[in-house]
Design a protein around this motif. Structure first.
Motif, PDB file in Angstrom:
ATOM      1  N   SER A   1      52.714  47.733  37.650  1.00 26.50           N
ATOM      2  CA  SER A   1      52.602  46.326  38.050  1.00 26.50           C
ATOM      3  C   SER A   1      51.945  46.203  39.415  1.00 26.50           C
ATOM      4  N   TRP A   2      52.369  47.042  40.360  1.00 26.07           N
ATOM      5  CA  TRP A   2      51.822  46.955  41.714  1.00 26.07           C
ATOM      6  C   TRP A   2      50.308  47.172  41.696  1.00 26.07           C
ATOM      7  N   CYS A   3      49.873  48.227  41.037  1.00 27.49           N
ATOM      8  CA  CYS A   3      48.441  48.549  41.036  1.00 27.49           C
ATOM      9  C   CYS A   3      47.632  47.492  40.292  1.00 27.49           C
ATOM     10  N   GLY A   4      48.109  47.089  39.120  1.00 29.89           N
ATOM     11  CA  GLY A   4      47.340  46.129  38.331  1.00 29.89           C
ATOM     12  C   GLY A   4      47.227  44.774  38.994  1.00 29.89           C
ATOM     13  N   ILE A   5      48.329  44.276  39.554  1.00 34.65           N
ATOM     14  CA  ILE A   5      48.301  42.979  40.225  1.00 34.65           C
ATOM     15  C   ILE A   5      47.457  43.062  41.490  1.00 34.65           C
ATOM     16  N   ALA A   6      47.495  44.219  42.175  1.00 34.95           N
ATOM     17  CA  ALA A   6      46.654  44.407  43.358  1.00 34.95           C
ATOM     18  C   ALA A   6      45.176  44.296  42.996  1.00 34.95           C
ATOM     19  N   ILE A   7      44.775  44.916  41.897  1.00 33.29           N
ATOM     20  CA  ILE A   7      43.374  44.863  41.481  1.00 33.29           C
ATOM     21  C   ILE A   7      42.985  43.441  41.102  1.00 33.29           C
ATOM     22  N   PHE A   8      43.843  42.766  40.341  1.00 28.43           N
ATOM     23  CA  PHE A   8      43.535  41.395  39.917  1.00 28.43           C
ATOM     24  C   PHE A   8      43.402  40.474  41.122  1.00 28.43           C
ATOM     25  N   ALA A   9      44.363  40.535  42.050  1.00 25.18           N
ATOM     26  CA  ALA A   9      44.334  39.657  43.226  1.00 25.18           C
ATOM     27  C   ALA A   9      43.130  39.960  44.108  1.00 25.18           C
ATOM     28  N   SER A  10      42.777  41.229  44.234  1.00 23.74           N
ATOM     29  CA  SER A  10      41.649  41.607  45.090  1.00 23.74           C
ATOM     30  C   SER A  10      40.324  41.168  44.483  1.00 23.74           C
ATOM     31  N   THR A  11      40.189  41.320  43.172  1.00 21.45           N
ATOM     32  CA  THR A  11      38.972  40.853  42.504  1.00 21.45           C
ATOM     33  C   THR A  11      38.822  39.349  42.650  1.00 21.45           C
ATOM     34  N   GLU A  12      39.933  38.641  42.502  1.00 20.26           N
ATOM     35  CA  GLU A  12      39.943  37.187  42.688  1.00 20.26           C
ATOM     36  C   GLU A  12      39.484  36.819  44.093  1.00 20.26           C
ATOM     37  N   ALA A  13      39.894  37.617  45.090  1.00 19.25           N
ATOM     38  CA  ALA A  13      39.582  37.305  46.484  1.00 19.25           C
ATOM     39  C   ALA A  13      38.107  37.517  46.805  1.00 19.25           C
ATOM     40  N   ILE A  14      37.491  38.553  46.233  1.00 20.21           N
ATOM     41  CA  ILE A  14      36.094  38.863  46.581  1.00 20.21           C
ATOM     42  C   ILE A  14      35.102  38.255  45.608  1.00 20.21           C
ATOM     43  N   PHE A  15      35.593  37.648  44.520  1.00 15.66           N
ATOM     44  CA  PHE A  15      34.689  37.196  43.459  1.00 15.66           C
ATOM     45  C   PHE A  15      33.675  36.186  43.976  1.00 15.66           C
ATOM     46  N   GLY A  16      34.138  35.201  44.746  1.00 18.51           N
ATOM     47  CA  GLY A  16      33.212  34.196  45.262  1.00 18.51           C
ATOM     48  C   GLY A  16      32.160  34.803  46.170  1.00 18.51           C
ATOM     49  N   LEU A  17      32.571  35.764  47.003  1.00 20.03           N
ATOM     50  CA  LEU A  17      31.610  36.436  47.889  1.00 20.03           C
ATOM     51  C   LEU A  17      30.584  37.221  47.083  1.00 20.03           C
ATOM     52  N   TRP A  18      31.064  37.923  46.065  1.00 22.58           N
ATOM     53  CA  TRP A  18      30.165  38.772  45.266  1.00 22.58           C
ATOM     54  C   TRP A  18      29.160  37.938  44.479  1.00 22.58           C
ATOM     55  N   THR A  19      29.634  36.869  43.837  1.00 20.50           N
ATOM     56  CA  THR A  19      28.714  36.049  43.040  1.00 20.50           C
ATOM     57  C   THR A  19      27.755  35.260  43.929  1.00 20.50           C
ATOM     58  N   GLU A  20      28.196  34.908  45.126  1.00 24.40           N
ATOM     59  CA  GLU A  20      27.275  34.246  46.054  1.00 24.40           C
ATOM     60  C   GLU A  20      26.128  35.190  46.408  1.00 24.40           C
ATOM     61  N   ARG A  21      26.464  36.453  46.643  1.00 22.67           N
ATOM     62  CA  ARG A  21      25.437  37.419  47.004  1.00 22.67           C
ATOM     63  C   ARG A  21      24.589  37.803  45.793  1.00 22.67           C
ATOM     64  N   ALA A  22      25.200  37.948  44.628  1.00 20.77           N
ATOM     65  CA  ALA A  22      24.485  38.427  43.450  1.00 20.77           C
ATOM     66  C   ALA A  22      23.651  37.330  42.789  1.00 20.77           C
ATOM     67  N   PHE A  23      24.189  36.109  42.712  1.00 18.88           N
ATOM     68  CA  PHE A  23      23.540  35.047  41.940  1.00 18.88           C
ATOM     69  C   PHE A  23      23.288  33.775  42.744  1.00 18.88           C
ATOM     70  N   GLY A  24      23.713  33.733  44.001  1.00 21.50           N
ATOM     71  CA  GLY A  24      23.596  32.507  44.770  1.00 21.50           C
ATOM     72  C   GLY A  24      24.540  31.420  44.310  1.00 21.50           C
ATOM     73  N   TRP A  25      25.665  31.813  43.719  1.00 17.67           N
ATOM     74  CA  TRP A  25      26.630  30.830  43.221  1.00 17.67           C
ATOM     75  C   TRP A  25      27.307  30.080  44.364  1.00 17.67           C
TER      76      TRP A  25
END
Length: 389
Positions: free
Chosen positions: A212-236
């Motif tokens: 649970s700790w590892c999986g929730i950590a990955i999900f929360a972290s992906t959620e946190a960086i997603f906007g930054l990543w898509t802004e850089r990758a696609f200009g979202w």
């Protein structure tokens, strides 16, 4: 029960409405990836204190007044957050907002008050559906209402919308929600020391908490960086990110309502956990491979499907394999552990993002690969033992 589910929907819609805005809101303060990830983690920090405090307070004063008060205070906090003058103030207000948002335990207390034990699994499924429906609708509203090109002022309208949803939840609880518990003695605080000792000696429970700790950590972290990543990758902008969260929440809703029950009945919780981790690993690991907007949305939806399959079942196995006299302390430890993953991991992944935009996804996939053997051990530990003659 439907009245309570409306409250859950309004509360989660207001909370999740803010999520797609945070990377762009942080940019308006000149924040880097680490500081933006801290905006996500700060809410969970307040959440830990809130869950403990408001759960005990609801035992003393009743559930209804706690839900009325906390949602009203959350509305005020949102308004203050909209007018933050600097990043430090925004971080403090996220912690305060998390404190007033730490009431899921109170809602679960209402469910326990009014639902016979044999029906609680079904009712918790309805609770999960209301949660995911709010998580689908909120980000879409937030993303569409935001105008990042206007600077901080461009975030006022969606944050005010979050405040309106929280205020609506407070009014709904005050007007329609009946009290389900008479004031009485407060529950005993979870004894984490005893719970740690008990869990550490159980080959099954410590593995489930680690998963649970590892999986929730990955999900929360992906959620946190997603906007930054898509802004850089696609200009979202917030619009595209918000609509992606709509798809993600919709998939979570479908899995919770239609998928998880038949799969558990067919394969059992442990095997469903393994399947969920495999989906989660594939979704995270393939994200930097397919640099296409459609693929990105599909992979985020796949990630939510894996998350929705794996971690509710991990929680169910933890509860079912814990004796009644230790339920409070062990489940409290589980909630605290999950919250700590949402506090620790996003800032660390924000630092990794600062080094390489794709690296957080690859790191997340590696961590899940390492956790899969732990889940396979859970399958063996929970397998029916052959009858002895």
């Amino acid at each position: 029960m439907p009245l309570l589910l409306v409250l859950v929907f309004l509360n989660i819609a207001g909370f999740s409405l803010i999520l797609p805005l945070l990377p762009f809101y942080g940019h308006a303060f000149g924040a880097g990836p680490f500081a933006i990830a801290c905006l996500f983690a700060a809410y969970s920090l307040g959440n830990i204190a809130g869950e403990i405090f408001w759960g005990r307070r609801s035992d003393l004063t009743g559930r209804r007044p706690v839900l009325v008060l906390t949602t009203a205070c959350a509305a005020v906090t949102y308004i203050a957050f909209a007018f933050s003058q600097n990043l430090e103030t925004a971080l403090v207000l996220r912690v305060v907002g998390g404190f007033f948002g730490g009431t899921l335990g109170v809602v679960q207390g209402v469910i326990a008050d009014i639902t016979p034990p044999r029906d609680r699994a079904k009712v918790m499924g309805f609770f999960g559906a209301a949660f995911n429906f709010g998580f689908a609708v909120g980000p879409a509203i937030g993303g569409l209402l935001a105008s990042p090109e206007q600077g901080l002022a461009g975030f006022h309208l969606p944050i005010f919308a979050a405040a309106a949803l929280a205020a609506g939840a407070s009014l709904w609880a005050w007007q329609f929600l009946a009290e389900t518990r008479q004031p009485g003695p407060a529950r005993t605080p979870p004894r984490y020391g005893e719970a740690v000792s008990f869990v550490s000696t159980s080959p099954l429970l410590w593995r489930l908490l680690l998963i649970s700790w590892c999986g929730i950590a990955i999900f929360a972290s992906t959620e946190a960086i997603f906007g930054l990543w898509t802004e850089r990758a696609f200009g979202w902008t917030t619009h595209e990110v918000g609509l992606t969260f709509l798809a993600v929440g919709g998939v979570g809703l479908l899995v919770q309502t239609l998928g998880i029950g038949p799969l558990v009945k067919r394969f059992g919780e442990a095997k469903v956990i393994v399947g969920g981790l495999i989906l989660l690993c594939a979704a995270v690991g393939l994200q930097p491979v397919f640099h296409a907007p459609v693929a990105t949305v599909c992979l985020m939806a796949l990630m939510m499907a894996g998350h929705s399959l794996a971690f509710p079942n991990a929680g169910a196995l933890i509860s079912r394999n814990t004796p009644p006299e230790r339920q409070g302390s062990v489940m409290g430890l589980s909630m605290a552990s999950n919250a700590s993953s949402r506090i620790i991991a996003p800032p660390l992944f924000g630092l990794v993002f600062g080094l390489s935009a794709d690296a957080p996804f690859l790191l997340g996939a590696v961590i899940i690969v390492l956790v899969v053997p732990v889940a396979l051990a859970v399958v063996k530990l929970t397998a029916p033992r052959p009858a002895t003659a």
